[in-house]
Structure formats: structure tokens, C-alpha cells
Design a protein around this motif. Structure first.
Motif, PDB file in Angstrom:
ATOM      1  N   UNK A 156       0.836  -1.203   0.000  1.00 17.97           N
ATOM      2  CA  UNK A 156       0.000   0.000   0.000  1.00 17.97           C
ATOM      3  C   UNK A 156       0.868   1.250   0.000  1.00 17.97           C
ATOM      4  N   UNK A 157       1.918   1.235   0.792  1.00 16.30           N
ATOM      5  CA  UNK A 157       2.825   2.388   0.832  1.00 16.30           C
ATOM      6  C   UNK A 157       3.626   2.492  -0.469  1.00 16.30           C
ATOM      7  N   UNK A 158       4.013   1.360  -1.014  1.00 15.55           N
ATOM      8  CA  UNK A 158       4.812   1.355  -2.243  1.00 15.55           C
ATOM      9  C   UNK A 158       4.057   1.991  -3.399  1.00 15.55           C
ATOM     10  N   UNK A 159       2.736   1.839  -3.420  1.00 16.48           N
ATOM     11  CA  UNK A 159       1.936   2.408  -4.513  1.00 16.48           C
ATOM     12  C   UNK A 159       2.124   3.915  -4.620  1.00 16.48           C
ATOM     13  N   UNK A 160       2.290   4.574  -3.485  1.00 18.91           N
ATOM     14  CA  UNK A 160       2.462   6.032  -3.484  1.00 18.91           C
ATOM     15  C   UNK A 160       3.833   6.449  -3.996  1.00 18.91           C
ATOM     16  N   UNK A 161       4.763   5.515  -4.070  1.00 19.95           N
ATOM     17  CA  UNK A 161       6.114   5.831  -4.546  1.00 19.95           C
ATOM     18  C   UNK A 161       6.257   5.598  -6.047  1.00 19.95           C
TER      19      UNK A 161
END
Length: 336
Positions: A156-161
Motif C-alpha cells: 500500500x505504501x509502495x503504490x504512493x512511490x
């Protein structure tokens, strides 16, 4: 927005903003001289590039004609290029061709290899091949470019990167792969220089086609001018591109400009079978190895040869209205 790097003779090229229809561009070197500079300073630079993209679309700034043949890969070189295995159907088919089983772990723990990132091919550059016995193959894929990704991020956090998306021809030398893998140390010589699409786009540019960090559109592959693959990148994805970014960052930070690939886009047939060629009404394949495996199962041996000098490949993706999103990778194999 859509960005590209013009091949101006320098090592890292010149960053430009490209119109939505990929016909015009405006130089962005007053904002960021190169794509890597933009990614290093994304939070500051991206709003300015977006504003310029709006001006390009409204034709309120001077533009020049964009020629895809003048583009380099969006990042002519990168600090990191790691390719994963989002489409397990491809892994199953290729491993069957080698007589190898797919371990159960592959369905929840992605495969990934670290590719050479110091020398990418421009999207219209030839593929140099020294020996046809090496088994030259195309591999049509999706890739994302990240900003700085901290170690241990969740999917989920990786998607924002994920800041940019592009297409890939991850050239493979199939004849060299078994020997390298037998050494237990992974790919190297069997993975020569990679090419990426002329244009990279922000995820929001894909609209509804970008969902859960997967593109839900067909990836088109033509081989020697004929339809070879029309696999839908939104189907049969065991892992999302965010999953692969998180996997790559499990034990290390990823620096801005890291490129993470999806692996070969591959679909099952309607009955869970390997699928049929485009010429027989199927979705076809994004690499030659898959059809060779299917021919081997059906006939005892493959009929489709690997690529040789003079063969051509084209890889592109259209939006729902039939307009090219990334431009096209168009390459010819040449004698090295």
C-alpha cells in the motif's frame, strides 16, 4: 502528464514534456535538465512539470514536433533496474519448456532479478545479436519508476512511490539462460541491454485503466509486422507493480529513479489453458518462449524459431479510444 528524454547526444539526454497525443513536446530543461534530476527532486519539480503539461495541452507555449525515433529510453541509464514476475502464467509456461516445476512459493513470493541498468537501448535502436544460437527473444512488459522508497514499505505504501509508468522490451537470450541458472547465481549474460518506451506517464494519466497498481489494458506485440501478442495486462496478474516495488525494497532502500518491471505479460486461455495464437483467435504471447513451449506440448518440438538478424518487434499500448499511450518500442535485430 507525459514525459520523455530526447536523445541529444549527451549521456542522459534532455527532459521534455510531451502532449497527450504524443505529437508535440516542450523542453523542460528550465525546470529539470534530465529525467533523473526530476525524480531526485520530484515533490518540488512535478507540480511545475504538470503545469507545463497543461500549457502544452492548451497550446499556450511554443512546442516542437515530437518524433519517437528521436527519443531515448525515458531514463537512458538508471541506478536500479529490477525485473519481477507479476504474471505467473509466463513462469509456468517457460519452466515447463525447461522441464522444471514451479515451486509453490512463487505464488506468494515474487521472482526478481537485478538487470543491467548502465546502458539501456533507445526505443528505436536495433538489438545487437552476435550468435543466433543464443536464442534471442523479446519480452513485452510494464515497468514503473519510483522516487526514494524506504526499506520495508508495504504494498500500500509502495503504490504512493510509483511516479511514472512505461513499457519494456526485456530482451532475453534463451539459449544462455539454462547454463547460467545451473550455476545457482542468476542471470547476467543472458539478459543484454533493455529498451523502454519513448514516453513515460504518471499513473493518473492512465485514468480508470490504472487500478490497484495494475494497467487494465492489452499490451500489443507485433513480430515481423504480424500480430503476435494482445495479452491484457489487467488479467492474470498474481502480483501488482506495487507488490513488486515492496518486494524489491524488503531489505534495502530504493533510490529515486529505480525501475521495477512486471515480467512478461501473459494470459491463460479461457479454460485455464495456455491460450492460442492471435491468428487462431487467442490473445497470443508477449515472448517467443511461450509459443515454443505450447508447440512442444502439441507436436513434441517447437516450430517457431527465436529471433535472428532482420527480424522486427513492435511493442505498444493503446487507451480505450485506440490512441497510443506510451509511443512504441520498434526494434530490429542486427548482427553484432
Amino acid at each position: 502528464m507525459k514525459l520523455a528524454t530526447l536523445n541529444d547526444g549527451t549521456r542522459d539526454g534532455k527532459l521534455v514534456v510531451v502532449s497527450k497525443d504524443i505529437t508535440r513536446y516542450c523542453a523542460a530543461d528550465n525546470i529539470a535538465p534530465t529525467m533523473q534530476h526530476a525524480l531526485d527532486n520530484w515533490d518540488e519539480v512535478a507540480p511545475k512539470l504538470q503545469a507545463l503539461y497543461t500549457d502544452v495541452e492548451h497550446q499556450t507555449v511554443p512546442c516542437e514536433r515530437f518524433h519517437e525515433r528521436e527519443a531515448h529510453s525515458p531514463l537512458p541509464r538508471a541506478y536500479q533496474w529490477a525485473d519481477g514476475s507479476a504474471y505467473i502464467n509466463h513462469v509456468e509456461l517457460v519452466r515447463k519448456a525447461r522441464g522444471a516445476e514451479v515451486p509453490e512459493s512463487f505464488y506468494h513470493d515474487p521472482l526478481m532479478y537485478q538487470g543491467g541498468s548502465d546502458d539501456f537501448l533507445p526505443p528505436r535502436a536495433p538489438i545487437p545479436l552476435k550468435d543466433t544460437a543464443w536464442g534471442c527473444d523479446m519480452e513485452g512488459e510494464i515497468a514503473v519508476i519510483t522516487d526514494d522508497v524506504p526499506m520495508g514499505v508495504s504494498s500500500e505504501e509502495a503504490a504512493d512511490h510509483i511516479k511514472l509508468v512505461m513499457l519494456v522490451n526485456d530482451v532475453s537470450l534463451r539459449g544462455l539462460i539454462p547454463g547460467e541458472l545451473a550455476k545457482g547465481f542468476g542471470f547476467f549474460q543472458s539478459k543484454p541491454a533493455t529498451a523502454f518506451s519513448p514516453v513515460a506517464v504518471t499513473p493518473n494519466e492512465l485514468g480508470d485503466a490504472w487500478k490497484d497498481s495494475v494497467i487494465h489494458l492489452p499490451l500489443n506485440v507485433d513480430y515481423n509486422g504480424e500480430a503476435f501478442g494482445r495479452a491484457n495486462a489487467g488479467l492474470d496478474a498474481t502480483f501488482s507493480l506495487a507488490d513488486l516495488v515492496a518486494h524489491a525494497a524488503k531489505t534495502r532502500n530504493l533510490g529515486a529513479g529505480a525501475i521495477i518491471g512486471s515480467g512478461t505479460v501473459s494470459n491463460q486461455g479461457p479454460e485455464g489453458d495456455p491460450g492460442k495464437p492471435v491468428s487462431e483467435g487467442g490473445l497470443g504471447y508477449s515472448c517467443i518462449a511461450e509459443i515454443r513451449m505450447i508447440e512442444t506440448i502439441a507436436d513434441g518440438e517447437p516450430k517457431t524459431r527465436f529471433m535472428a538478424p532482420g527480424d522486427t518487434v513492435k511493442i505498444w499500448m493503446d487507451d480505450a479510444d485506440g490512441h497510443s499511450i506510451f509511443g512504441a518500442i520498434e526494434q530490429e535485430v542486427v548482427q553484432a
